[in-house]
Scaffold this motif. Structure first.
Motif, short mmCIF file in Angstrom:
data_model
loop_
_atom_site.label_atom_id
_atom_site.label_comp_id
_atom_site.label_asym_id
_atom_site.label_seq_id
_atom_site.Cartn_x
_atom_site.Cartn_y
_atom_site.Cartn_z
N VAL A 10 0.85 -1.19 0.00
CA VAL A 10 0.00 0.00 0.00
C VAL A 10 0.89 1.24 0.00
O VAL A 10 1.74 1.41 0.88
N ARG A 11 0.71 2.08 -1.01
CA ARG A 11 1.46 3.33 -1.09
C ARG A 11 0.97 4.29 0.00
O ARG A 11 -0.23 4.52 0.14
N VAL A 12 1.91 4.82 0.77
CA VAL A 12 1.58 5.65 1.93
C VAL A 12 2.08 7.07 1.68
O VAL A 12 3.27 7.31 1.49
N GLU A 13 1.14 8.02 1.65
CA GLU A 13 1.49 9.42 1.48
C GLU A 13 1.67 10.06 2.85
O GLU A 13 0.73 10.17 3.65
N LEU A 14 2.90 10.47 3.15
CA LEU A 14 3.19 11.13 4.42
C LEU A 14 2.84 12.62 4.32
O LEU A 14 2.93 13.24 3.25
N ASP A 15 2.47 13.18 5.44
CA ASP A 15 2.16 14.60 5.51
C ASP A 15 3.45 15.40 5.35
O ASP A 15 4.37 15.26 6.17
N PRO A 16 3.59 16.23 4.31
CA PRO A 16 4.84 16.97 4.11
C PRO A 16 5.22 17.85 5.30
O PRO A 16 6.40 18.08 5.55
N SER A 17 4.22 18.31 6.03
CA SER A 17 4.51 19.18 7.16
C SER A 17 4.70 18.42 8.47
O SER A 17 5.16 18.99 9.46
N ASP A 18 4.35 17.13 8.45
CA ASP A 18 4.47 16.32 9.67
C ASP A 18 4.59 14.86 9.26
O ASP A 18 3.59 14.16 9.11
N PRO A 19 5.83 14.36 9.07
CA PRO A 19 6.02 12.98 8.59
C PRO A 19 5.58 11.91 9.56
O PRO A 19 5.68 10.73 9.26
N SER A 20 5.07 12.30 10.72
CA SER A 20 4.50 11.30 11.64
C SER A 20 3.04 11.02 11.32
O SER A 20 2.40 10.23 12.01
#
Length: 791
Positions: free
Chosen positions: A341-351
């Motif tokens: 599953v491709r996971v898009e991380l939040d650019p402003s908060d990689p957590s």
């Protein structure tokens, strides 16, 4: 006598006495860990039970109920096989380093990221009460069996380790170990496909990864058509730098698996016949433990359950066998039961990562790998709602692994209910609902009915994505939506052709195939031969099934033999060419141990296909320099198309023409074989296909002691693409054929023996019959030993 000489003699005598004392002490220690075979033993049972063993060590347990039987088989498994059970639970949990030290840390890292012990402790709590009772009773029997030994098993003496008591969730971990063994826990094939897709034009990607062709032998549906060759406008391998090629070496495309087949009662004049030979890595002792369970039938007052077959130490079940009403067996299905599953991380908060419901926090888990003789290793695991973050897509996007083994309901003890199945329909329903790795399930019953289905849970995919490649699940209605219903499981029952065959091939066509997916099922050559063997007869007895299992007809390699013969005819005169031509004269069409021709042709086929694969891998390395091809089980179809049409633009880098490629491969193989003692004429297939079936600890011992633990080296017929699958340390972990209700006419063969104790009379028992193909009886023989378990 001079004093120096006298003292030397005294020292020599002392050393001999010390050595003898050490040997006696070691022998006594080994004797102390032998299972109790006769007499009586105290047991936590509601009623007395008996444990009988025949000449091969096959166990018959007679108990007052299923609960007592679970305790008794736990007691027996522990005394015969605790070390092997321990290895299985530890391998799934990532705890081998506690036994073997830092050498096992890498394996533990790979397993621990799945957090199976934590998952299965929770799964245990969610089991139905009846299943939980069986596992708890088995646990108590295991621990009682170990407590009854005066000395811990020799493996723990050698590793200087302390036994950890058995827990109820450990039985679920043993089932999880089979998930790891039968499925790709790293989902490496899909990662390889993603890189192929990113680096190659669509025509080349489809050409390499298609799902089947002329070798298909599905149970239902026609063979598939292999795609057309990619055109020169899309791909020209000749333009690539030769430096992108890897040194010669085999990229194995053979699929580890099994055979199972059945014939209906119309072809036997009575009950159905079922055969099974599960192909696994071979070891000493064997993975299976033969047993017969006898106890009152809880479904029918006054009736008796009498079920025989193969148990898996660590689990209180007959995994494959016959209960007088139904016989059943398994092969690996090679469906697609894991997705990236491709996971898009939040650019402003990689957590944080994107889900269909919005942003969610990355889950953090912490595991500690305890290392014997070393410092503990901390492991931090990041996870999502779909699974742990364990990979990276071709474009660098993080990937979460969705794997059925992680999901609630994937692992349970439902399979125990096969003991009391009365019809094929009963067995199918139990199999479909069981928490095991998704397997082809083949069954036949006393009334002559036969059926195939998928045992184990199958994910329900929604949203129309391609499951063979990573996909985003962050939009509503895309991903996995629980398990498919039993009514939606693929099922073929009582087909009009009255035969069922399963050999890890594609079993069905669309739309059933969409339900299963393609997880890399095998080329159909082995299944095709089994199908043809079954269709060649109109009447069957058990021995006919054994003949199919031992069939080493090499139809696949025969085509390569004809091609090599034609190639040799046009080659320039050369001593190696002449030696190859002479070797081909002994061709008999089989993967026979004494065949030089088979070994030569098989080696040439491997060399040619490796060169062809590496050409395409070179194209991918222009974008991914460290790329290695994933397993391409259907590549035989691609190789055939390339050799038939000989497209110049698909010649691998450095190759001038197709004749030169084929000739060069032949001369390299001949040179390697001729350089050994006796030359090509002495290079039999059996020399190459000599078994090396070893005890897990034999490599750590002096060679003489190691050989004492291992099975003899035998040159055997068989190969990957014939019914008699056989390699050096891989092959049929059992072979049986049986008709429910007339089990006394069936047969059962098993390599490696029953007992894990080298001083046991059952260590290696029956192995010689497996080597020779001798049909030893399916049911246990007359008891040689009798142990009474008293409350």
């Amino acid at each position: 006598m001079r004093p120096a000489v006298r003292w030397s003699l005294r020292l020599a005598v002392a050393l001999v006495v010390l050595a003898a004392a050490t040997a006696v002490g070691a022998w006594l220690a080994l004797r102390g860990s032998l299972p109790q075979l006769d007499g009586t033993a105290a047991a936590a049972l509601a009623a007395p039970a008996t444990v009988e063993r025949d000449a091969l060590g096959t166990v018959t347990i007679t108990a007052g109920d299923r609960s007592d039987l679970a305790w008794a088989i736990g007691y027996v498994h522990a005394q015969e096989r605790f070390f092997e059970m321990d290895l299985m639970r530890r391998s799934a949990a990532g705890e081998l380093s506690e036994l073997f030290g830092s050498v096992a840390v890498g394996a533990d890292r790979n397993a621990r990221v799945h957090r199976m012990r934590t998952r299965l402790a929770a799964a245990l709590d969610a089991l139905p009460a009846e299943q939980r009772t069986q596992l708890d009773r088995y646990r108590d029997g295991v621990n009682a069996g170990m407590d009854a030994l005066s000395v811990r098993p020799f493996a723990y003496l050698l590793t200087r380790s302390v036994l950890e008591p058995w827990r109820s969730e450990d039985s679920l971990l043993v089932i999880a170990a089979m998930f790891f063994d039968l499925q790709d826990a790293a989902n490496a094939r899909e990662l390889g496909f993603a890189r192929l897709r990113a680096a190659l034009p669509d025509s080349a990607y489809r050409f390499l990864t298609a799902a089947g062709g002329g070798w298909d032998a599905p149970l239902a549906g026609p063979p598939l058509r292999w795609p057309e060759l990619p055109p020169a406008a899309d791909l020209d391998l000749r333009s690539l730098a030769a430096g992108l090629l890897r040194p010669a070496g085999r990229t194995a495309d053979e699929t580890p698996g099994s055979n199972a087949f059945a014939v209906a009662g119309a072809l036997t004049g009575g009950p159905a016949l079922v055969a099974n030979d599960m192909h696994l890595g071979l070891r000493v002792p064997n993975i299976w433990f033969r047993a017969r369970f006898v106890y009152p039938n809880p479904r029918r007052a006054g009736a008796i359950v009498d079920v025989s077959g193969a148990t898996l130490p660590g689990v209180p079940a007959i995994v494959a066998g016959s209960n007088g009403n139904v016989a059943w067996g398994f092969t690996n299905s090679y469906g697609d039961f894991a997705d990236w599953v491709r996971v898009e991380l939040d650019p402003s908060d990689p957590s944080r990562y994107r889900t269909a419901q919005g942003w969610a926090s990355i889950e953090e888990a912490h595991e500690t790998i305890r290392v014997k003789g070393g410092e503990a290793v901390a492991l931090d695991i990041r996870g999502t709602a779909w699974g742990p973050l364990l990979g990276t897509d071709a474009d660098g996007t993080p990937l979460a692994l969705a794997w059925t083994a992680h999901r609630p309901g994937a692992i349970d003890a439902r399979l125990l209910a096969l003991d009391t199945a009365e019809t094929v329909d009963d067995a199918v329903a139990i199999a479909q609902a069981s928490g095991i790795p998704a397997q082809n399930f083949v069954a036949g019953d006393r009334a002559g009915n036969i059926a195939w289905t998928i045992a184990g849970r199958i994910p329900r995919r929604v949203g129309g994505y391609d499951p063979s490649l990573p996909a985003a699940w962050d939009t509503p209605g895309r991903g996995w939506d629980g398990w498919i219903d039993a009514a939606d499981h693929p099922l073929i029952a009582n087909p009009p052709w009255q035969r069922i065959w399963s050999a890890n091939q594609r079993m069905v066509a669309q739309p059933m195939l969409d339900v299963l997916g393609d997880g890399g099922y095998d080329l159909g050559a082995r299944a095709l031969r089994i199908r043809d063997d079954l269709q060649a007869r109109e009447r069957f007895v058990p021995g006919d099934l054994l003949a199919v299992q031992l069939d080493d007809d090499a139809a696949l390699i025969a085509q390569w033999k004809d091609l090599l013969a034609r190639q040799l005819e046009q080659m320039k005169p050369d001593p190696l060419r002449d030696a190859m031509a002479a070797a081909l004269r002994d061709w008999n069409g089989r993967a026979a141990a004494d065949s030089v021709a088979y070994r030569l042709v098989r080696a040439w086929r491997d060399e040619v296909t490796d060169v062809l694969r590496q050409g395409f891998a070179a194209a991918v390395r222009t974008k991914f320099p460290d790329f290695e091809l994933p397993r391409l089980a259907q590549f035989e179809h691609a190789a055939a198309a390339l050799i038939v049409f000989r497209p110049a633009h698909l010649l691998p880098p450095g190759q001038t023409d197709w004749d030169a490629l084929l000739d060069g491969a032949a001369l390299r193989v001949a040179g390697r074989l001729a350089g050994q003692p006796g030359g090509i004429a002495a290079r039999t297939w059996g020399e190459r296909n000599t078994t090396r079936i070893r005890h897990p600890l034999s490599r750590a011992l002096p060679e003489l002691l190691g050989r004492w633990l291992d099975m003899p080296a035998d040159a055997l017929p068989g190969d990957a693409h014939v019914p008699r699958v056989q390699g050096r340390s891989f092959g049929a972990s059992e072979r049986f054929g049986v008709a429910p209700g007339v089990e006394q006419e069936g047969y059962f063969q098993m390599p490696g023996g029953q007992s894990g104790h080298p001083l046991s009379p059952f260590y290696g028992a029956g192995h010689a019959d497996w080597v020779s193909g001798k049909p030893t009886p399916f049911l246990p023989g007359e008891p040689r030993h009798r142990l009474e378990l008293r409350p």
